[in-house]
Design an enzyme around this catalytic site. Structure first.
Site, short mmCIF file in Angstrom:
data_model
loop_
_atom_site.label_atom_id
_atom_site.label_comp_id
_atom_site.label_asym_id
_atom_site.label_seq_id
_atom_site.Cartn_x
_atom_site.Cartn_y
_atom_site.Cartn_z
N SER A 68 0.81 -1.23 0.00
CA SER A 68 0.00 0.00 0.00
C SER A 68 0.84 1.27 0.00
O SER A 68 0.34 2.34 -0.34
CB SER A 68 -0.95 0.01 1.20
OG SER A 68 -0.26 0.28 2.40
N LYS A 113 0.60 4.53 6.70
CA LYS A 113 0.01 5.39 5.67
C LYS A 113 0.61 6.79 5.78
O LYS A 113 1.38 7.10 6.67
CB LYS A 113 -1.51 5.50 5.83
CG LYS A 113 -2.26 4.17 5.91
CD LYS A 113 -2.26 3.40 4.60
CE LYS A 113 -2.99 2.06 4.78
NZ LYS A 113 -2.87 1.21 3.58
#
Length: 228
Positions: A68, A113
């Site tokens: 990700s 993230k």
């Protein structure tokens, strides 16, 4: 194997078998040995406690699993997270953070993230880009994101329902750099500030990628297009 152990026996033990070579151990020597052993144990305990406290309050290692954050991080990358800084100041836009996945009730799942939206801001996803609307830029500006790979546009999740996300107080809006393969705020909503573990500040492995992970600033202001 037994012969090898016998041959390697310390010489002093062999000498003790001869009565005329026997030398009694002075009480002071015994005391010194015990003192050395006690000091060694004490040092080991102190080092262990310090290592535990550092991991608990200052630094913590993590290993990446998933894509990700590609191309910045990949599976098996070894990261060091700074847990202290956010006790002094709040997360900033562009920081790469590790946090507890808010929808896991066990608190055992950690995500990595990038911080995109801050409390009180509106994050708009439009035409494959991220637009930030806040008090300094009420008309909004397009976020300049050179860290994204070519063709890696930002699209809405099937569960989003809107392209405007107003970030509540004490929350953050986070996205993975690999927008097409990231489970993030587009899918499961805002990240509570209390779930943030810390900021990634070192990529330690693989060695050819080892580097400091600095703060990302957004100096280029690109006016946002009209909302569609």
């Amino acid at each position: 194997m037994d012969e090898l152990q016998s041959e390697n026996k310390p010489e002093v033990l062999h000498e003790d078998t001869a009565a005329h070579h026997h030398k009694p151990v002075h009480p002071q020597e015994q005391t010194d040995v015990w003192r050395f052993g006690a000091e060694l144990i004490r040092t080991a305990i102190i080092v262990s406690v310090l290592a535990y406290l550092i991991r608990l309050f200052i630094l913590q290692p993590f290993v990446v699993e998933g894509s990700s954050m590609f191309p910045r991080f990949e599976t098996n990358d070894f990261l060091i997270v700074d847990k202290l800084s956010y006790h002094i100041h709040e997360p900033a836009r562009g920081d790469i953070i590790v946090f507890k996945y808010p929808l896991d009730p066990t608190g055992q799942t950690n995500y990595v993230k990038r911080v995109i939206g801050l409390p009180g801001e509106t994050v708009r996803i439009q035409d494959g880009k991220v637009i930030i609307i806040n008090s300094d830029h009420p008309q909004g500006f397009v976020l300049d994101e050179p860290y994204l790979s070519t063709g890696n546009t930002t699209t809405l999740s099937a569960t989003s329902g809107t392209n405007d996300f107003l970030v509540p107080a004490s929350n953050l809006f986070v996205l993975g750099d690999n927008r097409h393969a990231s489970s993030d705020s587009r899918e499961w909503g805002f990240l509570p500030r209390e779930d943030v573990i810390g900021r990634v500040f070192v990529e330690a492995y693989p060695f050819d990628k080892a580097s400091w992970v600095g703060h990302r600033s957004y100096d280029t202001i690109i006016p946002a297009p009209a909302k569609q």
